[in-house]
Write an enzyme that holds these catalytic residues in place. Structure first.
Site, PDB file in Angstrom:
ATOM      1  N   HIS A 557       0.820  -1.206   0.000  1.00 23.26           N
ATOM      2  CA  HIS A 557       0.000   0.000   0.000  1.00 23.26           C
ATOM      3  C   HIS A 557       0.862   1.268   0.000  1.00 23.26           C
ATOM      4  CE1 HIS A 557      -3.311   2.558   2.145  1.00 23.26           C
ATOM      5  NE2 HIS A 557      -3.224   2.832   0.858  1.00 23.26           N
ATOM      6  N   HIS A 562       1.382   5.090  -2.782  1.00 23.76           N
ATOM      7  CA  HIS A 562       1.516   6.471  -2.302  1.00 23.76           C
ATOM      8  C   HIS A 562       2.928   7.023  -2.503  1.00 23.76           C
ATOM      9  CE1 HIS A 562      -2.319   7.028  -0.004  1.00 23.76           C
ATOM     10  NE2 HIS A 562      -2.324   5.701  -0.078  1.00 23.76           N
ATOM     11  N   HIS A 750      -3.856   0.626  -6.335  1.00 21.96           N
ATOM     12  CA  HIS A 750      -4.239   1.249  -5.066  1.00 21.96           C
ATOM     13  C   HIS A 750      -5.630   0.824  -4.617  1.00 21.96           C
ATOM     14  CE1 HIS A 750      -5.804   4.540  -2.455  1.00 21.96           C
ATOM     15  NE2 HIS A 750      -4.652   4.305  -1.864  1.00 21.96           N
ATOM     16  N   ASN A 754      -6.536  -0.972  -0.976  1.00 22.22           N
ATOM     17  CA  ASN A 754      -6.991   0.062  -0.048  1.00 22.22           C
ATOM     18  C   ASN A 754      -8.447  -0.072   0.387  1.00 22.22           C
ATOM     19  OD1 ASN A 754      -6.458   2.823   1.271  1.00 22.22           O
ATOM     20  ND2 ASN A 754      -8.321   3.178   0.076  1.00 22.22           N
ATOM     21  N   ILE A 900      -6.997   8.903  -1.122  1.00 24.29           N
ATOM     22  CA  ILE A 900      -7.174   8.619   0.296  1.00 24.29           C
ATOM     23  C   ILE A 900      -6.100   7.604   0.692  1.00 24.29           C
ATOM     24  CG2 ILE A 900      -8.843   6.834  -0.223  1.00 24.29           C
ATOM     25  CD1 ILE A 900      -8.583   8.861   3.005  1.00 24.29           C
TER      26      ILE A 900
END
Length: 900
Positions: A557, A562, A750, A754, A900
């Site tokens: 993740h 990110h 993602h 997520n 997010i």
């Protein structure tokens, strides 16, 4: 319906107006109110026809002197849609801005032509925007320009904000005789008192650098230089209104000035290779000059932050900022923060009864999704929503079939890999870590697969798979065990692929390396057929799942989506003009990621933050992430087909329906759906790239494109700049692969790791984030053995996270799993620049159709009980890659970006 013109009283407003009388025009018409839908009839100076100096063959006399020529003008209307936002400390300015609106001095707008006059510059065409109407969301302004008839095509504008507050400009639309021209701005403009620079916006028509009209080339260059910080007239920390994109290492995770225990090494550089993050310009810490001071909100370039609508809709922004206040409020009902849950009923009570909130001033109601019900009688009871796993089958978490199924259809489908070598053996130095040979032998495996085939046959037929956290975790075991209230093993978990397409766990090996005081300890656990073996097996599974949970959060993740995405975003904003077609293709995949990452550095991955206090790596979390980046991360393996091939879960097959690969496990829900999405993305990117680059030479000669990719490699991911696997942009296929990979990571990758976090981790026994007790058979004391034999359930509960850790993680997972109401999903709506070009728009419509097909295919597969990894009694449907979702925690939806 409409908001009030001002928060000031009429008398206050008039007093301010009198005090500013020398600064503003005074026609009586200016003090009448603005009515909705009508523009003030302001008196304008007579702009009529004017004289203009124009050079052309017909107006240059024989002595080569330019003569004056009267140029006819046409009236052009422009409409601006904006939103307002108060700057901190400037709320008093509302009355002044209202007066500016009444006076018609809100925004100064200049039109810029893409056509140049021979030997001269065109005279500026400007007007002040005047407010037409406004409501709770938008403000509408109008400009009326007297534009020379031969002004040419308007493809750029400049805007200066005359207000005392910043404004968010959504779009500008010009009503020209030849038709409408739109400028999609989506940008904040600071007031001229703070930033006097005129902001540049380009029309929705895209240009490669070499094809840019001559009058726009300098503007294109100036805008990039601004974003690079070359035009900055100040030094030090970047201000809130600035739009500068630059790079820095992760030296803002620790906080040694506040507490020496919160000191952390710099992540990024030779010692700890890592991608770069956005620079903030803050001063170094007093106690450790290599670290950066931490205070307040972290800088994010203004246009990378949320729009007003996103700010209002996205509850997480306010919540993330207040995490340090929120989480202690959840702790106050605990006498001991290390207290385990006393029994499984107490865990279920989180959803059925709730927990007390001892503080009246609680921040938790700001995230109402978290709270199932707040009773009228007892308003201090907080009750969690039961996650879908618990609703479907409350006992599934402890079953072996579900344990195995989640490696293919859970929230971390990126770790399972094919076993290709036998016997299993560590590659680490035996002098440091002990015997490298695994205790999972042929005999152990053949006993568990019950004579179906030999190990040799299973290897040959690709029937053995593994979760391998052995060599990755072994170097961390001893130092993690020195931390309070936690333990760690290195682990290997072996699975056998059954004839029905499901995986069956065969064996778990847990290892503790040698140290100065103790020899190496390792043991193999297998599914048991007596009470003691069954409990040991369940305890071993708890350790493995905690390893997987930590790896998922820090690697699958955080690191791979990110963290690695941020350099692409920084480089794109520094090197690709806003009118560059590749920037406009990738921009939807970049939205809001930098702000989300800044929030994570502030409250999640920081020293003493949620990840360190609730997940097993503790203060070594980012060091572990750095190690994986150093040893395993490769850009050319981040695309889905390449990743599957690397893990042995697919082989190349040009005849395959999707992705050019054939799956090793046919019923692999993540890969099945992911390859369909990958294929749709790649076809869309292919059509787009080939439209703008019909010749490969255009790619080689595109200086902006080459500088972008060079900066990604040499600076953003500079610790790996010398790796031989980096793609080189020479052909259309090179560019297609790079862009598709970035688009996939931001969207499909993602989404898959997520948005199912609360669904699977909201009931924490299914995904414990840490293991706090060692196995009862590892050098046990008499008391430990007695407790295990008499109360094995309590041993398992003490191994799980504490009440404090579990409830804090549940809050975070709920937040991370939530879609905001204005989420932007793949294939749902086109970008304005895509609509502007008919060829691109047609390609987008094809992409949209394929996304809709993917939705239907997923629905059909999820009711096919032959696909046992995604359908069946009590099985959670695999919908994580179903593209569109409603707001909230839904377990589906693929946004364009990491928002997010």
């Amino acid at each position: 319906m409409f908001c009030q013109e001002s928060s000031f009283s009429s008398l206050q407003t008039l007093n301010i107006a009198k005090s500013l009388s020398s600064m503003l025009p005074k026609p009586s018409a200016l003090i009448k109110p603005i009515s909705a839908g009508h523009r003030d009839k302001l008196r304008r100076s007579n702009l009529g026809e004017r004289c203009k100096v124009k050079a052309s063959r017909s107006n240059i006399d024989q002595k080569c002197q330019i003569v004056k020529q009267t140029v006819k003008k046409i009236r052009v209307k422009g409409y601006i849609t904006a939103q307002e936002e108060l700057l901190e400390g400037l709320s008093w300015s509302r009355g002044l801005d209202d007066i500016a609106d009444i006076a018609g001095r809100s925004l100064l707008v200049e039109l810029i032509s893409s056509e140049a006059d021979l030997g001269t510059e065109k005279d500026p065409v400007t007007d002040y925007a005047q407010r037409l109407w406004f409501n709770a969301r938008d403000v509408k302004y109008e400009c009326v320009f007297d534009m020379p008839e031969d002004f040419g095509t308007v493809e750029a504008i400049k805007i200066q904000n005359q207000h005392h507050r910043e404004m968010f400009i959504k779009e500008v639309e010009l009503e020209l005789p030849s038709g409408y021209v739109k400028f999609t701005c989506e940008s904040w403009i600071a007031p001229k008192s703070i930033d006097p620079t005129n902001r540049i916006f380009f029309s929705n028509k895209s240009y490669l650098p070499s094809q840019t009209p001559e009058p726009l080339k300098q503007l294109r260059k100036e805008e990039l230089e601004t974003l690079q910080g070359k035009n900055r007239d100040r030094v030090g920390e970047f201000a809130t209104f600035e739009r500068i994109f630059d790079y820095d290492v992760y030296n803002d995770i620790g906080d040694p000035d506040n507490d020496p225990k919160l000191a952390r090494p710099v992540i990024g550089g030779l010692s700890h290779p890592y991608p770069r993050r956005c620079k903030t310009g803050r001063k170094p810490c007093d106690t450790d000059p290599s670290s950066e001071k931490r205070y307040g909100d972290f800088y994010v370039p203004r246009d990378a932050k949320f729009s007003t609508a996103k700010c209002n809709a996205f509850k997480g922004k306010a919540f993330m900022a207040s995490l340090p206040s929120v989480l202690p409020q959840m702790e106050c009902f605990l006498l001991d923060p290390s207290l385990p849950f006393p029994h499984f009923k107490s865990i279920e009570d989180l959803y059925e009864v709730g927990i007390p909130d001892c503080k009246k001033d609680c921040h938790l109601p700001m995230i109402p999704r978290l709270i199932k019900a707040v009773t009228e009688v007892q308003d201090n009871i907080l009750q969690f929503h039961p996650p879908i796993l618990l609703n479907k089958d409350r006992f599934s978490w402890i079953r072996d079939d579900e344990f195995a199924r989640q490696t293919l259809a859970g929230i971390n489908p990126y770790s399972i890999q094919l076993v290709t070598e036998w016997p299993l053996k560590s590659k680490l130095d035996p002098a440091v870590y002990g015997d490298p040979n695994s205790l999972i032998t042929w005999e152990v495996v053949e006993k568990e697969i019950r004579g179906n085939m030999s190990v040799y046959e299973a290897l040959k037929k690709k029937r053995l798979f593994m979760l391998d956290y052995h060599d990755l975790l072994l170097p961390y075991v001893n130092k993690v065990r020195e931390l309070d209230d936690t333990t760690l093993y290195a682990s290997r978990t072996l699975f056998f692929l059954s004839d029905d397409g499901t995986l069956r766990p065969v064996a778990i090996e847990l290892t503790r390396p040698q140290n100065v005081n103790k020899p190496q300890w390792k043991k193999v656990f297998t599914p048991g057929y007596d009470a003691t073996s069954c409990w040991l097996w369940n305890l071993a599974k708890a350790h493995v799942v905690s390893h997987d949970a930590g790896y998922h959060q820090l690697i699958s993740h955080w690191l791979r989506t990110h963290c690695c995405m941020e350099p692409y975003i920084i480089a794109a904003n520094r090197q690709l003009s806003a009118m560059h077609p590749i920037y406009r293709l990738l921009h939807p995949h970049f939205r809001y990621t930098m702000e989300i990452n800044a929030r994570a550095r502030q409250s999640l991955i920081n020293a003493g933050g949620i990840i360190e206090t609730c997940f097993w790596p503790g203060k070594y979390s980012l060091e572990l992430s750095s190690d994986v980046y150093d040893k395993l991360w490769r850009f050319d393996m981040e695309g889905l087909p390449a990743d599957l091939i690397r893990r042995g879960l697919a082989v190349e097959d040009e005849t395959a329906e999707y992705g050019g690969v054939r799956l090793t496990i046919p019923d692999y829900p993540f890969a099945n759906d992911g390859l369909m999405l990958w294929d749709a993305l790649k076809e869309w990117v292919t059509n787009y790239v080939n439209h703008y680059y019909p010749d490969a030479r255009l790619i080689i000669l595109d200086n902006e494109l080459q500088e972008w990719w060079s900066e990604v490699r040499n600076i953003g991911h500079g610790d790996k700049k010398d790796e031989p696997w980096w793609p080189v942009l020479k052909t259309q296929d090179d560019l297609i692969d790079v862009v598709t990979t970035i688009a996939w990571v931001a969207s499909g990758h993602h989404a898959a790791v997520n948005f199912g976090q609360y669904g699977y981790g909201g009931y924490f026994p299914n995904r414990p984030t840490t293991a706090r007790r060692k196995m009862p058979v590892e050098e046990p004391t008499q008391e430990e053995l007695k407790e295990f034999y008499e109360e094995p359930e309590k041993v398992l509960l003490k191994t799980f996270p504490s009440q404090k850790q579990a409830t804090q993680v549940m809050v975070i997972l709920d937040l991370l799993s939530t879609h905001s109401p204005d989420e932007e999903y793949v294939g749902e709506k086109p970008e304005a620049s895509w609509v502007n070009d008919p060829v691109v728009y047609a390609a987008y419509e094809r992409f949209k159709y394929r996304i809709q097909c993917l939705e239907r295919v997923i629905d059909e597969k999820n009711v096919n009980v032959d696909l046992k990894n995604r359908a069946g009694a009590g099985v959670v449907k695999y919908e994580l890659l179903k593209p569109i979702s409603e707001p909230g925690v839904t377990g589906m939806g693929v946004p364009y970006s990491i928002s997010i």
